[in-house]
Enzyme design. Structure first.
Site, PDB file in Angstrom:
ATOM      1  N   ARG A 156      75.519 -52.914 -78.701  1.00  0.00           N
ATOM      2  CA  ARG A 156      74.444 -53.199 -79.649  1.00  0.00           C
ATOM      3  C   ARG A 156      74.599 -52.277 -80.851  1.00  0.00           C
ATOM      4  NH1 ARG A 156      71.758 -52.951 -74.544  1.00  0.00           N
ATOM      5  NH2 ARG A 156      70.818 -54.956 -73.933  1.00  0.00           N
ATOM      6  N   LYS A 181      68.803 -50.419 -73.782  1.00  0.00           N
ATOM      7  CA  LYS A 181      67.363 -50.642 -73.757  1.00  0.00           C
ATOM      8  C   LYS A 181      66.760 -50.023 -72.500  1.00  0.00           C
ATOM      9  CE  LYS A 181      67.301 -54.889 -76.506  1.00  0.00           C
ATOM     10  NZ  LYS A 181      66.919 -56.324 -76.535  1.00  0.00           N
ATOM     11  N   HIS A 250      75.300 -58.081 -84.498  1.00  0.00           N
ATOM     12  CA  HIS A 250      75.051 -58.748 -83.225  1.00  0.00           C
ATOM     13  C   HIS A 250      76.019 -59.906 -83.011  1.00  0.00           C
ATOM     14  CE1 HIS A 250      72.231 -57.857 -80.096  1.00  0.00           C
ATOM     15  NE2 HIS A 250      71.990 -59.135 -79.853  1.00  0.00           N
ATOM     16  N   ARG A 253      78.778 -58.693 -80.947  1.00  0.00           N
ATOM     17  CA  ARG A 253      78.371 -58.627 -79.537  1.00  0.00           C
ATOM     18  C   ARG A 253      78.399 -60.022 -78.913  1.00  0.00           C
ATOM     19  NH1 ARG A 253      75.286 -55.642 -75.664  1.00  0.00           N
ATOM     20  NH2 ARG A 253      73.452 -56.739 -74.867  1.00  0.00           N
ATOM     21  N   HIS A 276      72.466 -56.469 -69.677  1.00  0.00           N
ATOM     22  CA  HIS A 276      71.294 -57.329 -69.546  1.00  0.00           C
ATOM     23  C   HIS A 276      70.597 -57.060 -68.213  1.00  0.00           C
ATOM     24  CE1 HIS A 276      72.842 -60.602 -72.542  1.00  0.00           C
ATOM     25  NE2 HIS A 276      72.252 -59.589 -73.147  1.00  0.00           N
ATOM     26  N   TYR A 285      75.272 -67.658 -72.980  1.00  0.00           N
ATOM     27  CA  TYR A 285      76.681 -67.705 -73.343  1.00  0.00           C
ATOM     28  C   TYR A 285      77.425 -68.809 -72.595  1.00  0.00           C
ATOM     29  CZ  TYR A 285      75.575 -63.432 -75.709  1.00  0.00           C
ATOM     30  OH  TYR A 285      74.997 -62.515 -76.547  1.00  0.00           O
TER      31      TYR A 285
END
Length: 307
Positions: A156, A181, A250, A253, A276, A285
């Site tokens: 990220r 995150k 992004h 990514r 994730h 994806y």
């Protein structure tokens, strides 16, 4: 008919409540001119759908019926959400300012879900064209290292900007450890070309960085690169290489995830690499991968070609 084709212009003159409410927004809420125009359009839509009935006479059933009609006319979920927000504000005004209603009929009414747009990714050829370029000066060497690392490891933007010189980046083991995150740490591999680009940058970094600056990537003045600066440099980098598309961090990514999934088919591995928490976030994806396969099919299958 689409929402853009339907300005919701009504034949009858604007009712008193519309002028009064817009006046309240202008004077009491100090709404900007563009905001007022958007409210006017959304409230005129309410007047049209209500066939002139006064707002205090409307019920939740009416509002749901109006939502269904707007959706049937082609208005998307996000646009309907904006319209409902304007209506809720109007009904709150009737309740609090005028005391003419007790219940807000738009509360609890939800717009239809909008399809989630697929993330845009570069093709492998575009990624190669972006990154296979000679660095002309120290800043180009830095930029090349940043973008190789983002694409190589699926970082990220915030993770890249926060990297420091030190054990988090282990070029010998070809691994980088980042804080994602919810402060979750993850270690991801670094590709061979990214390792070479990073080594070239580290050989020049000390000539730019201030003595006490720990950041891996620094500006011309020797301080940490901000997220905005990285974004701006990537836009410039893509333009100079003639990609013809707007490239943002992004997208690198997304490209990493899409290309790894196309090659491996391992969704769980891609989930781990991206950090994730839920496989649902990674499943988008699979749609990108299907789009790629569909294009290959359309180009190659004799019964798929258009005449």
């Amino acid at each position: 008919m689409t929402g853009g084709d339907d300005p919701a212009v009504v034949a009858q003159p604007p009712p008193e409540w519309l002028a009064a409410y817009l006046g309240y927004l202008a004077t009491q809420r100090r709404a900007a001119a563009l905001t007022l125009e958007n409210y006017r359009r959304d409230l005129e839509r309410l007047q049209r759908l209500a066939d002139g009935r006064a707002p205090p006479t409307l019920t939740s059933h009416d509002i749901r019926r109006f939502v269904a009609r707007m959706h049937g006319e082609g208005l998307g979920g996000r646009s309907i959400a904006r319209v409902l927000s304007a209506w809720r504000g109007l009904f709150r005004w009737f309740i609090r300012q005028l005391g003419e209603m007790e219940v807000n009929p738009a509360e609890g009414v939800r717009p239809p879900k909008s399809p989630q747009p697929l993330p845009k990714a570069l093709s492998p050829d575009q990624a190669q064209a972006l990154l296979d370029a000679d660095a002309e000066d120290g800043l180009d060497v830095r930029d090349h290292a940043m973008f190789e690392l983002m694409y190589s490891s699926g970082l990220r933007l915030a993770e890249l900007a926060a990297l420091d010189v030190g054990p988090a980046l282990d070029l010998a083991e070809r691994m980088v450890t980042v804080r994602g995150k919810r402060n979750k740490m993850r270690a991801v591999p670094v590709g061979t070309q990214a390792v070479a680009a990073l080594a070239a940058w580290l050989a020049q970094r000390d000539a730019l960085a201030r003595g006490d600056e720990p950041a891996l990537f620094v500006t011309r003045s020797g301080t940490r690169m901000s997220s905005g600066a990285i974004r701006s440099r990537l836009t410039r980098w893509a333009q100079l290489r003639g990609l013809g598309v707007h490239v943002h961090p992004h997208m690198l990514r997304h490209s990493f995830a899409s290309h790894v999934l196309q090659s491996s088919g391992d969704l769980r591995a891609v989930q781990e690499l991206l950090g994730h928490a839920s496989i649902r976030s990674t499943q988008v994806y699979t749609h990108l991968d299907f789009q790629h396969l569909a294009k290959v099919y359309d180009a190659a299958h004799p019964r798929a070609r258009r005449r």
